[in-house]
Design a protein around this motif. Structure first.
Motif: not given
Length: 239
Positions: A104, A108, A141, A144, A172
């Protein structure tokens, strides 16, 4: 000549055989389930198993059991950190689980454990295969827009609280491939090119593990992202 009636020993044998066949089928079925845990509703969930008939029901059961959910992550060798609870009222977060090796970006964020488990299945069974098959590259990757936001739905002053209020959701926005290409929900959703086909494939794939999946097809508020959450409902919403 009249046919002879079967003697009682023959009739008993037929009855015994008739009773034995269902038992043998049941044993064979149980043995098959034991060797295919993804289809076995009684087998413990392991995120390394391929998707099966029972996977979605097992994921749904994790929503009300943080301890079992984290046991699933441990059983599946998924790196994660269990963080201390924080917040209060409708924005109290008793389940703060941060994945340790999920791609992410820009960070994260902590999410609920059921969201973490669903993210892992989504990446493995949908995002990674779709990137290889449709775009010919691996994923570097997944970008988000955030997980936690202490607010009601759509930022209204009244009405139901958003799943983001407890980090039981994540938005996302884009995917970056190892070859450098970037696929954006905002820019690449429309059309029938490979990027649009990839986005539709991963949107559909998310519906197998998340309770709610909302995309640009839902409304204008989701024009630039996929909303993924684990609302405690009995069936999924996929739009």
């Amino acid at each position: 000549m009249p046919r002879k009636k079967p003697n009682r020993h023959y009739r008993a044998a037929r009855l015994a055989l008739a009773a034995l066949v269902p038992l043998m089928l049941a044993i064979a079925g149980w043995q098959w389930l034991q060797s295919h845990p993804q289809h076995n509703p009684w087998a413990p969930l392991n995120l390394n198993d391929p998707p099966g008939w029972a996977t979605r029901a097992k994921l749904a059961r994790l929503k009300g059991d943080v301890g079992e959910c984290r046991a699933v992550l441990e059983r599946s060798d998924i790196a994660f950190t269990a963080l201390e609870p924080t917040g209060e009222g409708p924005c109290a977060r008793s389940d703060r689980t941060r994945l340790g090796a999920f791609p992410l970006a820009p960070d994260t964020p902590p999410v609920t454990c059921p969201v973490a488990a669903a993210l892992e299945i989504w990446r493995r069974d949908s995002v990674a295969p779709a990137a290889r098959q449709i775009l010919g590259s691996e994923i570097r990757r997944i970008e988000h827009l955030g997980a936690f936001s202490c607010r009601r739905m759509y930022g209204d002053s009244e009405g139901p609280w958003s799943e983001h209020a407890t980090a039981n959701a994540i938005d996302i926005a884009a995917f970056v491939l190892k070859d450098g290409r970037r696929i954006s929900v905002l820019k690449d959703w429309e059309g029938d090119g490979s990027k649009a086909r990839f986005l539709r494939a991963v949107r559909e794939g998310a519906c197998g593990s998340f309770a709610t999946v909302l995309s640009p097809d839902y409304n204008a508020a989701h024009a630039d992202h996929f909303h993924l959450d684990q609302d405690d409902r009995w069936a999924g919403v996929c739009r």
